[in-house]
Design a protein around this motif. Structure first.
Motif, PDB file in Angstrom:
ATOM      1  N   ASP A  78      14.052   7.615  -7.970  1.00 33.33           N
ATOM      2  CA  ASP A  78      14.939   7.070  -8.867  1.00 33.33           C
ATOM      3  C   ASP A  78      16.163   7.532  -8.333  1.00 33.33           C
ATOM      4  OD1 ASP A  78      15.084   9.893  -9.222  1.00 33.33           O
ATOM      5  OD2 ASP A  78      14.559   9.851 -11.283  1.00 33.33           O
TER       6      ASP A  78
ATOM      7  N   ILE B 181       8.261  15.395 -17.522  1.00 38.15           N
ATOM      8  CA  ILE B 181       8.708  14.328 -18.645  1.00 38.15           C
ATOM      9  C   ILE B 181       9.219  14.929 -19.935  1.00 38.15           C
ATOM     10  CG2 ILE B 181       8.201  12.518 -19.877  1.00 38.15           C
ATOM     11  CD1 ILE B 181       6.126  11.316 -18.023  1.00 38.15           C
TER      12      ILE B 181
ATOM     13  N   GLN C  88      15.186  13.723 -21.018  1.00 38.12           N
ATOM     14  CA  GLN C  88      16.136  13.091 -20.087  1.00 38.12           C
ATOM     15  C   GLN C  88      15.322  11.977 -19.359  1.00 38.12           C
ATOM     16  OE1 GLN C  88      18.111  16.577 -17.789  1.00 38.12           O
ATOM     17  NE2 GLN C  88      16.234  17.635 -18.640  1.00 38.12           N
ATOM     18  N   THR C  89      14.232  11.638 -19.436  1.00 34.96           N
ATOM     19  CA  THR C  89      13.605  10.689 -18.881  1.00 34.96           C
ATOM     20  C   THR C  89      14.072   9.358 -19.283  1.00 34.96           C
ATOM     21  OG1 THR C  89      11.376  11.828 -18.429  1.00 34.96           O
ATOM     22  CG2 THR C  89      11.130   9.633 -18.173  1.00 34.96           C
TER      23      THR C  89
ATOM     24  N   ASP D 161       6.282   8.504  -9.685  1.00 34.96           N
ATOM     25  CA  ASP D 161       7.333   9.163  -8.782  1.00 34.96           C
ATOM     26  C   ASP D 161       6.715  10.319  -8.336  1.00 34.96           C
ATOM     27  OD1 ASP D 161       9.560  10.235  -7.701  1.00 34.96           O
ATOM     28  OD2 ASP D 161      10.909  10.125  -9.336  1.00 34.96           O
TER      29      ASP D 161
ATOM     30  N   ALA E 183       2.239  13.590 -16.526  1.00 35.70           N
ATOM     31  CA  ALA E 183       3.098  14.646 -16.206  1.00 35.70           C
ATOM     32  C   ALA E 183       2.629  15.835 -16.207  1.00 35.70           C
ATOM     33  CB  ALA E 183       4.262  14.669 -16.997  1.00 35.70           C
TER      34      ALA E 183
ATOM     35  N   GLU F 120       5.693  11.565 -13.406  1.00 37.85           N
ATOM     36  CA  GLU F 120       6.215  12.419 -12.411  1.00 37.85           C
ATOM     37  C   GLU F 120       6.082  14.004 -12.812  1.00 37.85           C
ATOM     38  OE1 GLU F 120      10.660  11.996 -12.309  1.00 37.85           O
ATOM     39  OE2 GLU F 120      10.816  11.781 -14.410  1.00 37.85           O
TER      40      GLU F 120
ATOM     41  N   LEU G 267      10.754   8.216 -25.858  1.00 39.80           N
ATOM     42  CA  LEU G 267      10.417   7.354 -24.738  1.00 39.80           C
ATOM     43  C   LEU G 267       9.532   6.291 -25.124  1.00 39.80           C
ATOM     44  CD1 LEU G 267       9.597  10.158 -22.137  1.00 39.80           C
ATOM     45  CD2 LEU G 267      11.691   9.053 -22.736  1.00 39.80           C
TER      46      LEU G 267
ATOM     47  N   THR H 294       9.841  13.694 -26.352  1.00 42.24           N
ATOM     48  CA  THR H 294       9.269  12.627 -25.549  1.00 42.24           C
ATOM     49  C   THR H 294       9.083  11.445 -26.652  1.00 42.24           C
ATOM     50  OG1 THR H 294       7.212  13.554 -26.088  1.00 42.24           O
ATOM     51  CG2 THR H 294       8.068  13.800 -23.804  1.00 42.24           C
TER      52      THR H 294
ATOM     53  N   LYS I  50      15.458   7.790 -15.634  1.00 43.09           N
ATOM     54  CA  LYS I  50      14.569   8.332 -14.721  1.00 43.09           C
ATOM     55  C   LYS I  50      13.450   7.549 -14.192  1.00 43.09           C
ATOM     56  CE  LYS I  50      15.930  13.194 -15.143  1.00 43.09           C
ATOM     57  NZ  LYS I  50      16.072  13.360 -13.853  1.00 43.09           N
ATOM     58  N   THR I  51      12.391   7.655 -13.370  1.00 45.18           N
ATOM     59  CA  THR I  51      11.431   6.749 -12.882  1.00 45.18           C
ATOM     60  C   THR I  51      10.564   6.259 -13.974  1.00 45.18           C
ATOM     61  OG1 THR I  51      11.554   7.712 -10.691  1.00 45.18           O
ATOM     62  CG2 THR I  51       9.567   6.808 -11.492  1.00 45.18           C
ATOM     63  N   PRO I  52       9.788   6.960 -14.598  1.00 44.84           N
ATOM     64  CA  PRO I  52       8.860   6.370 -15.730  1.00 44.84           C
ATOM     65  C   PRO I  52       9.545   5.613 -16.622  1.00 44.84           C
ATOM     66  CG  PRO I  52       8.735   8.908 -15.442  1.00 44.84           C
ATOM     67  CD  PRO I  52       9.820   8.686 -14.884  1.00 44.84           C
TER      68      PRO I  52
END
Length: 376
Positions: free
Chosen positions: A43, A295, A298-299, A8, A325, A292, A335, A332, A303-305
């Motif tokens: 996104d 990160i 909230q990613t 992103d 990032a 982006e 993720l 994280t 979101k994009t990643p």
């Protein structure tokens, strides 16, 4: 080795295309031998139009339209590489950047300029329109947009309503006989991950109104006006928009689209994945770089990643996804459960925010080079 490079934008520093080029530049400096495929991503938030234009070989168009306070502003929208799809960010015409602490007033701000951008896109021959919702200065339920598209919002005396969310309290009836007929055959997709309804404690006025300058009294006024607006839409257009998820996006603009156009809500990142053909391009990929500006936990909310990682792994299950990032925040570790295999900060150390943003391209390239050297 085949590598997909699909970041992103790094807000305030790099467009998604510039970020992708920086990552590729760093990899080229390493001994790693690979085929690279650049796919700028987004996104639905700021930078989505530019990413879609860059990814598809389209072009940007500038237009003079009405700003949120009725002033004339210059806005941009995109025509994608297929020549038939337009991409619009409502914030380009009706965004909060056009007001300040002294002038912001959600009682009077309007989405009229967003409607004007849609008309201009239709004039360019657009058969499909992607609209990014977010960053608005407005709370008018998309009423201004509807008026720009030809709808008439009338009070009990048959007079056209003035602009702004507060005026909706006087709405008596809606006349769509003059609505632009091209809308009926146009595919409109709303890129937003906001699921708020139009009204109530989770609605547009209560949740987003204070960001736009609404005090508690104004929030109550606006919420009541939007509830009345929804009731008239229900009566005259036979559409239920008040409780629809996403209707409260961009100060109720989501509801306006759902009421006056054939628009449908969709995940912003999913729209970009489809439009850029990311899944097709990722077939046979061994590695994917995404990322982006920041990160954190909230990613994982679309979101994009995360969206990129899931799309790439759907095409190539064995592909490893690396996220880069400027700032790596809390949470994280979650993720790693949703498709991202490794996360790296591109910060070279303790630097000022200005330095970090100014040197983002160099820092991205340096980290990508080191990862390339490790893989080689």
């Amino acid at each position: 080795m085949k590598i997909i490079i699909a970041p992103d934008s790094f807000k305030g520093s790099l467009t998604a295309k510039e970020a992708a080029e920086a990552i590729e530049r760093g990899l080229r400096r390493s001994p790693l031998k690979a085929e690279t495929v650049l796919v700028p991503m987004a996104d639905g938030g700021e930078g989505t139009v530019q990413s879609l234009v860059d990814a598809t070989g389209g072009h940007m168009i500038q237009a003079q339209v009405t700003g949120p306070l009725g002033q004339s502003v210059m806005a941009s929208y995109g025509i994608l590489g297929d020549g038939r799809t337009a991409a619009i960010e409502m914030a380009a015409a009706s965004g909060i950047q056009f007001v300040n602490e002294q002038t912001r007033d959600p009682l009077v701000t309007t989405t009229y300029g967003t409607g004007e951008l849609i008309v201009k896109a239709l004039d360019q021959g657009a058969q499909e329109i992607i609209v990014g919702l977010g960053g608005s200065a407005t709370n008018d339920g998309g009423a201004g947009m509807a008026q720009a598209l030809g709808a008439r919002l009338l009070d009990a005396d048959g007079h056209e309503l003035t602009q702004g969310g507060a005026a909706l309290a006087r709405l008596d009836r809606i006349d769509i006989s003059g609505l632009d007929p091209r809308l009926a055959s146009t595919r409109i997709r709303l890129a937003s991950d906001v699921t708020n309804p139009l009204t109530g404690p989770e609605g547009a006025s209560a949740v987003f109104g204070p960001q736009k300058g609404a005090d508690p009294s104004m929030v109550a006024t606006l919420d009541a006006a939007l509830a009345h607006y929804a009731a008239v839409i229900r009566k005259d257009l036979h559409r239920e928009v008040e409780t629809k998820p996403g209707a409260g996006a961009a100060g109720g603009l989501g509801a306006g689209f759902l009421a006056f156009t054939p628009a449908v809500m969709a995940s912003g990142v999913n729209i970009v994945v489809e439009t850029t053909h990311l899944k097709e391009l990722a077939r046979g990929a061994d590695l994917c770089f995404t990322g982006e500006g920041g990160i954190d936990f909230q990613t994982g909310f679309g979101k994009t990643p995360m969206g990129t990682a899931q799309a790439v792994k759907e095409s190539s299950p064995g592909c490893k996804v690396i996220a880069l990032a400027g700032n790596v925040g809390a949470g994280t570790e979650e993720l790693y459960k949703v498709g991202i295999d490794a996360i790296f900060s591109i910060s070279p150390g303790a630097v000022s925010l200005e330095d970090a943003m100014t040197k983002a391209a160099d820092n991205l390239a340096a980290v990508a080079e080191n990862i390339g050297r490790l893989l080689a």
